[in-house]
Scaffold this motif. Structure first.
Motif, PDB file in Angstrom:
ATOM      1  N   GLY A  60       0.816  -1.203   0.000  1.00 56.15           N
ATOM      2  CA  GLY A  60       0.000   0.000   0.000  1.00 56.15           C
ATOM      3  C   GLY A  60       0.849   1.251   0.000  1.00 56.15           C
ATOM      4  O   GLY A  60       2.071   1.195   0.165  1.00 56.15           O
ATOM      5  N   GLY A  61       0.190   2.394  -0.202  1.00 58.95           N
ATOM      6  CA  GLY A  61       0.943   3.632  -0.211  1.00 58.95           C
ATOM      7  C   GLY A  61       0.059   4.857  -0.273  1.00 58.95           C
ATOM      8  O   GLY A  61      -1.150   4.762  -0.508  1.00 58.95           O
ATOM      9  N   VAL A  62       0.677   6.007  -0.031  1.00 57.74           N
ATOM     10  CA  VAL A  62      -0.001   7.300  -0.121  1.00 57.74           C
ATOM     11  C   VAL A  62       0.914   8.254  -0.870  1.00 57.74           C
ATOM     12  O   VAL A  62       2.137   8.112  -0.866  1.00 57.74           O
ATOM     13  CB  VAL A  62      -0.344   7.875   1.271  1.00 57.74           C
ATOM     14  N   ALA A  63       0.309   9.229  -1.537  1.00 55.90           N
ATOM     15  CA  ALA A  63       1.072  10.233  -2.269  1.00 55.90           C
ATOM     16  C   ALA A  63       0.293  11.535  -2.293  1.00 55.90           C
ATOM     17  O   ALA A  63      -0.935  11.550  -2.159  1.00 55.90           O
ATOM     18  CB  ALA A  63       1.365   9.764  -3.694  1.00 55.90           C
ATOM     19  N   ALA A  64       1.022  12.635  -2.450  1.00 50.36           N
ATOM     20  CA  ALA A  64       0.403  13.959  -2.534  1.00 50.36           C
ATOM     21  C   ALA A  64       1.219  14.810  -3.488  1.00 50.36           C
ATOM     22  O   ALA A  64       2.409  14.554  -3.720  1.00 50.36           O
ATOM     23  CB  ALA A  64       0.332  14.615  -1.162  1.00 50.36           C
ATOM     24  N   GLY A  65       0.555  15.840  -4.061  1.00 50.70           N
ATOM     25  CA  GLY A  65       1.279  16.667  -4.999  1.00 50.70           C
ATOM     26  C   GLY A  65       0.552  17.934  -5.379  1.00 50.70           C
ATOM     27  O   GLY A  65      -0.360  18.391  -4.672  1.00 50.70           O
ATOM     28  N   SER A  66       0.946  18.497  -6.501  1.00 49.88           N
ATOM     29  CA  SER A  66       0.406  19.772  -6.981  1.00 49.88           C
ATOM     30  C   SER A  66      -1.098  19.702  -7.173  1.00 49.88           C
ATOM     31  O   SER A  66      -1.675  18.629  -7.341  1.00 49.88           O
ATOM     32  CB  SER A  66       1.066  20.140  -8.312  1.00 49.88           C
ATOM     33  N   TYR A  67      -1.726  20.861  -7.153  1.00 47.66           N
ATOM     34  CA  TYR A  67      -3.171  21.020  -7.352  1.00 47.66           C
ATOM     35  C   TYR A  67      -3.963  20.295  -6.257  1.00 47.66           C
ATOM     36  O   TYR A  67      -5.076  19.840  -6.489  1.00 47.66           O
ATOM     37  CB  TYR A  67      -3.594  20.513  -8.738  1.00 47.66           C
ATOM     38  N   ASN A  68      -3.335  20.203  -5.048  1.00 44.86           N
ATOM     39  CA  ASN A  68      -3.974  19.510  -3.922  1.00 44.86           C
ATOM     40  C   ASN A  68      -4.442  18.114  -4.326  1.00 44.86           C
ATOM     41  O   ASN A  68      -5.588  17.727  -4.112  1.00 44.86           O
ATOM     42  CB  ASN A  68      -5.157  20.324  -3.384  1.00 44.86           C
ATOM     43  N   THR A  69      -3.521  17.378  -4.916  1.00 46.83           N
ATOM     44  CA  THR A  69      -3.806  16.023  -5.372  1.00 46.83           C
ATOM     45  C   THR A  69      -3.346  15.013  -4.330  1.00 46.83           C
ATOM     46  O   THR A  69      -2.229  15.112  -3.813  1.00 46.83           O
ATOM     47  CB  THR A  69      -3.085  15.749  -6.706  1.00 46.83           C
ATOM     48  N   ALA A  95       4.727  13.267  -4.807  1.00 47.97           N
ATOM     49  CA  ALA A  95       5.663  12.553  -3.941  1.00 47.97           C
ATOM     50  C   ALA A  95       4.881  11.644  -3.014  1.00 47.97           C
ATOM     51  O   ALA A  95       3.738  11.942  -2.646  1.00 47.97           O
ATOM     52  CB  ALA A  95       6.516  13.532  -3.136  1.00 47.97           C
ATOM     53  N   GLY A  96       5.498  10.518  -2.646  1.00 54.81           N
ATOM     54  CA  GLY A  96       4.757   9.595  -1.794  1.00 54.81           C
ATOM     55  C   GLY A  96       5.617   8.496  -1.228  1.00 54.81           C
ATOM     56  O   GLY A  96       6.840   8.450  -1.414  1.00 54.81           O
ATOM     57  N   ILE A  97       4.968   7.578  -0.544  1.00 52.37           N
ATOM     58  CA  ILE A  97       5.626   6.445   0.093  1.00 52.37           C
ATOM     59  C   ILE A  97       4.785   5.201  -0.128  1.00 52.37           C
ATOM     60  O   ILE A  97       3.551   5.269  -0.150  1.00 52.37           O
ATOM     61  CB  ILE A  97       5.823   6.707   1.609  1.00 52.37           C
ATOM     62  N   SER A  98       5.426   4.076  -0.354  1.00 55.02           N
ATOM     63  CA  SER A  98       4.735   2.800  -0.481  1.00 55.02           C
ATOM     64  C   SER A  98       5.473   1.761   0.348  1.00 55.02           C
ATOM     65  O   SER A  98       6.705   1.792   0.450  1.00 55.02           O
ATOM     66  CB  SER A  98       4.647   2.353  -1.938  1.00 55.02           C
ATOM     67  N   ILE A  99       4.721   0.850   0.941  1.00 55.24           N
ATOM     68  CA  ILE A  99       5.289  -0.167   1.827  1.00 55.24           C
ATOM     69  C   ILE A  99       4.642  -1.506   1.517  1.00 55.24           C
ATOM     70  O   ILE A  99       3.431  -1.602   1.324  1.00 55.24           O
ATOM     71  CB  ILE A  99       5.064   0.189   3.308  1.00 55.24           C
ATOM     72  N   GLY A 100       5.448  -2.550   1.467  1.00 54.61           N
ATOM     73  CA  GLY A 100       4.951  -3.893   1.240  1.00 54.61           C
ATOM     74  C   GLY A 100       5.296  -4.808   2.399  1.00 54.61           C
ATOM     75  O   GLY A 100       6.313  -4.628   3.080  1.00 54.61           O
ATOM     76  N   LEU A 101       4.461  -5.782   2.637  1.00 57.90           N
ATOM     77  CA  LEU A 101       4.675  -6.748   3.713  1.00 57.90           C
ATOM     78  C   LEU A 101       4.832  -8.151   3.137  1.00 57.90           C
ATOM     79  O   LEU A 101       4.218  -8.479   2.136  1.00 57.90           O
ATOM     80  CB  LEU A 101       3.502  -6.715   4.694  1.00 57.90           C
ATOM     81  N   LYS A 105       9.478   2.147  -0.208  1.00 51.38           N
ATOM     82  CA  LYS A 105      10.249   3.171  -0.894  1.00 51.38           C
ATOM     83  C   LYS A 105       9.541   4.509  -0.756  1.00 51.38           C
ATOM     84  O   LYS A 105       8.330   4.575  -0.508  1.00 51.38           O
ATOM     85  CB  LYS A 105      10.423   2.834  -2.376  1.00 51.38           C
ATOM     86  N   ILE A 106      10.295   5.579  -0.917  1.00 50.71           N
ATOM     87  CA  ILE A 106       9.739   6.918  -1.056  1.00 50.71           C
ATOM     88  C   ILE A 106      10.122   7.417  -2.448  1.00 50.71           C
ATOM     89  O   ILE A 106      11.169   7.032  -2.988  1.00 50.71           O
ATOM     90  CB  ILE A 106      10.250   7.888   0.025  1.00 50.71           C
ATOM     91  N   PHE A 107       9.259   8.237  -3.039  1.00 48.20           N
ATOM     92  CA  PHE A 107       9.545   8.708  -4.392  1.00 48.20           C
ATOM     93  C   PHE A 107       9.120  10.164  -4.530  1.00 48.20           C
ATOM     94  O   PHE A 107       8.281  10.675  -3.784  1.00 48.20           O
ATOM     95  CB  PHE A 107       8.815   7.852  -5.433  1.00 48.20           C
ATOM     96  N   ALA A 108       9.700  10.824  -5.526  1.00 39.89           N
ATOM     97  CA  ALA A 108       9.306  12.182  -5.902  1.00 39.89           C
ATOM     98  C   ALA A 108       9.377  12.284  -7.418  1.00 39.89           C
ATOM     99  O   ALA A 108      10.365  11.872  -8.034  1.00 39.89           O
ATOM    100  CB  ALA A 108      10.215  13.219  -5.248  1.00 39.89           C
ATOM    101  N   ASP A 109       8.322  12.816  -8.011  1.00 38.96           N
ATOM    102  CA  ASP A 109       8.210  12.926  -9.466  1.00 38.96           C
ATOM    103  C   ASP A 109       7.952  14.390  -9.807  1.00 38.96           C
ATOM    104  O   ASP A 109       6.905  14.941  -9.461  1.00 38.96           O
ATOM    105  CB  ASP A 109       7.064  12.044  -9.961  1.00 38.96           C
ATOM    106  N   PHE A 110       8.919  15.034 -10.479  1.00 40.12           N
ATOM    107  CA  PHE A 110       8.799  16.442 -10.849  1.00 40.12           C
ATOM    108  C   PHE A 110       8.614  16.517 -12.365  1.00 40.12           C
ATOM    109  O   PHE A 110       9.466  16.069 -13.127  1.00 40.12           O
ATOM    110  CB  PHE A 110      10.045  17.220 -10.429  1.00 40.12           C
ATOM    111  N   ARG A 111       7.503  17.116 -12.806  1.00 43.04           N
ATOM    112  CA  ARG A 111       7.145  17.097 -14.218  1.00 43.04           C
ATOM    113  C   ARG A 111       7.095  18.516 -14.783  1.00 43.04           C
ATOM    114  O   ARG A 111       6.723  19.459 -14.094  1.00 43.04           O
ATOM    115  CB  ARG A 111       5.806  16.400 -14.402  1.00 43.04           C
TER     116      ARG A 111
END
Length: 651
Positions: free
Chosen positions: A170-179, A645-651, A617-623
């Motif tokens: 699972g994971g969560v992410a947030a970014g521009s335009y209050n996404t 940008a966000g974070i995802s974790i697996g078990l 992992k954590i990630f950041a995507d700049f477009r």
């Protein structure tokens, strides 16, 4: 601006130069196993068809993008509106094909929306984290996949269970335009079979879909909210037989604007899609038998209650479009000596209910209702011969029996030659077709019950350097000639009465060049597409009738030149970063009743980075980091600089 672009490009090509040095220690790239080219698993090197694979790893390294944005960088593929606001109607085009000439598959099964004028399927409904891989098969594929596969097919293969007895991710992410985005996937492999379930929620405040050309009209932001649920379960009936069930539910609500350059503050669309089906397969030593069934239901509701009147001539509007499809298919394949035979047949039933009401000030406004259906039955066959010297030829044919216009047939011939497992030379000839849609046939105002299917002949030729020491490349030339092209034309220039007619012949031609270099550290890909075309018709490009046939350019919104370059570096076992450049040349925009206008060229630069830790992992995507301003569709905004940008974790 141009200086920034040149600097970014220099960084990428500098990385490519370093990668060539590092390539001496690289391992051989794996030969991808694909399903779409022949309906049974085979290596890419064992088919003469032109297929591009977007792997799970590539999808994960584009964590901040939508499916449309990812597809838009594939060679020969253009997604018009990919970088507009979320929820934008997006046209999928391969090699300059018009809307509805690319067939979307879900796990190998055709899906479409018969309530849409061109019968296309809305790719907004796909969540990237629910996709295992994507296979893009170019050229006319109607012999295996039927109507709409004129320029190619895009097979969206959904998540399947891995090798773990239980896997949670699972994971969560947030970014521009209050996404904001949240997702969870879980799957498992058991003695009786396996299962996989995925859920995704994506919501965004967004930005104004319409472009405020005056800059002072305070256009409102157009938001988007989506829920996607995808699941499948696979039972092992015996060592050789399997029974699978699937179910998908996708919903989104999007705020819309009135039109190009026109704001609208209370206009929305709600889109529901439900898919359910099952399949049975039985493997033998000499082949396998398959049966598949899928029911696909789509409902779109548009509402403009006009508390804010963006259009002074409409007080209220409400419309609902329902499309239902039933698809059933059975096929069997046999392998013996140097031969492979595939025999199959499919049945399709499409129906639609469409309701629309527009309230005009001071005028009676009766609702418009359309109810229609059609069916198709299509047997098909494919025969492959593999010589021991590296030469292979595949031939195929399909007969399509349609409830409205009668029958038509297609064929395919795909010879290729593999030279010492280092190179592949191929030359393919296809025919393909697109049936007229329910709207084009039966609409009370614009429909034409006498329409015939569009018929296309497609030629491909090329050479491919197979993966060696991490390097691979492919050059393809293509030509497509479509007869009986269905166009919306003015049949009475005095009253402007319009109708759909088979009135033109369309030609598209061009070339694709792509190369890739992969090592343990570097991942570099580059592609270039040239696309051109023309239409010959007794009607001009403005829709007005002419005294005699005339030829005009018709690839509206399709760039003649498209380039994509990506350079990625696995700097450490945990840290990966990449930079990408996407460039599109000038395009023409169709203006009904007038001459087309020109859209300027543009180049965007993206940067992605991820860091792995333990189970996640954590990630950041700049477009669009250079903040390039451009328009895919005139009057509608494309994304400026944005990030996720966000974070995802697996078990």
């Amino acid at each position: 601006m141009k200086k920034k672009i040149f600097i970014a490009a220099a960084v990428i090509f500098s990385s490519a130069t370093q990668a060539q040095t590092a390539g001496k220690d690289s391992s051989k790239t794996l030969d991808e196993v694909v399903f779409t080219s022949n309906k049974f698993p085979q290596k890419q090197s064992e088919t003469g068809k032109v297929i591009t694979v977007i792997t799970k790893d590539q999808l994960e390294k584009n964590s901040g993008k939508t499916l449309a944005e990812i597809l838009n960088t594939a060679v020969g593929t253009t997604i018009i509106g990919a970088n507009n606001n979320l929820g934008t109607n997006q046209t999928v085009s391969i090699r300059g094909a018009s809307a509805g000439n690319v067939l979307i598959l879900v796990d190998g099964i055709p899906v479409n929306d018969p309530s849409v004028i061109t019968n296309y399927f809305d790719i907004n409904l796909f969540a990237v984290n629910q996709i295992e891989r994507v296979e893009i098969l170019k050229g006319g594929q109607s012999t295996l996949y039927g109507s709409d596969a004129v320029a190619g097919v895009i097979n969206i293969i959904t998540n399947k269970a891995g090798n773990k007895t239980f896997d949670l991710h699972g994971g969560v992410a947030a970014g521009s335009y209050n996404t904001f985005k949240e997702f969870i996937n879980f799957s498992g492999k058991k003695n009786w079979g396996n299962y996989a379930v995925s859920y995704t929620n994506l919501n965004s405040v967004g930005f104004s879909a319409a472009y405020d050309s005056a800059g002072n009209k305070n256009f409102d932001k157009d938001g988007f909210n989506q829920h996607s649920l995808n699941g499948n379960i696979d039972f092992r009936l015996s060592k050789k037989s399997r029974l699978k069930f699937l179910g998908n539910y996708n919903y989104y609500k999007a705020s819309l604007d009135g039109a190009a350059y026109k704001d609208e503050k209370d206009y929305t669309v709600k889109n529901n899609n439900v898919q359910s089906g099952f399949g049975f397969s039985h493997n033998r030593n000499d082949g396998s038998f398959h049966f598949n069934y899928l029911f696909n239901y789509t409902e779109r509701k548009y509402l403009d209650d006009s508390a804010y009147k963006g259009n002074p001539y409409v007080d209220y509007s409400s419309s609902k479009y329902i499309g239902r499809t039933h698809f059933a298919e059975l096929y069997d394949n046999w392998k013996w000596s140097n031969w492979e035979l595939l025999l199959g047949a499919d049945y399709r039933l499409n129906n639609t209910y469409q309701y629309s009401l527009y309230v005009f000030p001071g005028y009676p406004t009766p609702a418009s209702v359309l109810t229609a259906k059609m069916s198709q039955v299509s047997p098909y066959a494919s025969l492959i011969y593999k010589a021991k010297n590296g030469f292979t030829v595949e031939t195929g044919a399909r007969v399509n029996s349609h409830s409205e216009y009668g029958s038509n047939a297609t064929y395919s011939v795909n010879p290729f030659y593999v030279v010492k497992q280092r190179a592949k030379i191929f030359a393919n000839l296809y025919s393909a077709f697109k049936t007229p849609t329910l709207y084009q046939l039966f609409d009370a105002s614009y429909g034409n019950a006498k329409l015939k299917p569009e018929q296309g002949t497609i030629e491909e030729f090329g050479v491919e350097l197979l993966p060696t020491n991490g390097f691979s490349a492919r050059l393809v030339g293509f030509y497509r000639n479509t007869k009986n092209k269905i166009e919306f034309i003015i049949i009475n220039p005095i009253t402007y009465q319009s109708q759909y007619n088979n009135i033109s012949r369309q030609e598209n031609y061009g070339a694709e060049l792509e190369a890739a270099y992969h090592t343990a550290k570097w991942n570099i890909t580059a592609n270039y597409t040239y696309t051109d075309g023309k239409t010959k018709s007794a009607y001009s490009g403005t829709g007005f009738p002419m005294a005699k046939d005339t030829t005009y350019y018709n690839l509206y919104r399709i760039p003649k030149h498209t380039t994509n370059v990506t350079a990625g570096c696995q700097a450490t076992p945990k840290f990966y970063a990449s930079a990408s450049v996407h460039s599109a040349s000038k395009r023409l925009e169709f203006i009904y009743g007038s001459k087309p206008t020109e859209l300027k060229s543009y180049t965007t630069v993206d940067i992605y980075a991820e860091y792995k830790f333990g189970p996640g992992k954590i990630f950041a995507d700049f477009r669009n980091i250079t903040n390039e301003k451009y328009f895919d569709i005139p009057g509608y905004n494309s994304k400026l600089f944005n990030w996720m940008a966000g974070i995802s974790i697996g078990l």
